[in-house]
Design an enzyme around this catalytic site. Structure first.
Site, short mmCIF file in Angstrom:
data_model
loop_
_atom_site.label_atom_id
_atom_site.label_comp_id
_atom_site.label_asym_id
_atom_site.label_seq_id
_atom_site.Cartn_x
_atom_site.Cartn_y
_atom_site.Cartn_z
CB CYS A 118 -0.91 -0.07 1.24
SG CYS A 118 -1.55 1.49 1.82
CB CYS A 160 0.64 1.58 4.14
SG CYS A 160 -1.09 1.09 4.09
#
Length: 100
Positions: free
Chosen positions: A24, A27
């Site tokens: 991600c 993230c």
């Protein structure tokens, strides 16, 4: 992980949990921001990272639908929850507003 998760969130010290995934992009942006938050707040808060791919059952129990999702716990109570990337200042402000 579930029993240790329960122990972690029972802490009197506030615990910020970052549900993330290695694939991600947002993230990966949040990681260094959380490090700065920890550097600023020091021992006033614990920050725990939880990989949703390795902890799917826990992520499902916490109803994590998207990553990153941050949750703030103190004494077993969820004080705050937010999905997405926030700035260091926003995260610190929120933590300080929410903790006792």
């Amino acid at each position: 992980m579930n029993s240790s998760f329960d122990q972690i969130i029972q802490s009197e010290k506030p615990v910020l949990i970052d549900f993330y995934a290695t694939w991600c992009g947002p993230c990966q942006m949040l990681g260094p921001i959380l490090k700065e938050v920890k550097d600023s707040l020091g021992d006033r808060v614990s920050i725990i990272k939880v990989d949703v791919d390795k902890n799917q059952e826990l992520a499902a129990m916490q109803q994590v639908r998207g990553v990153p999702t941050m949750m703030l716990y103190q004494n077993g109570t969820q004080l705050w929850r937010q999905s997405g990337v926030l700035s260091k200042a926003e995260i610190i402000k929120t933590i300080l507003e929410k903790i006792k």
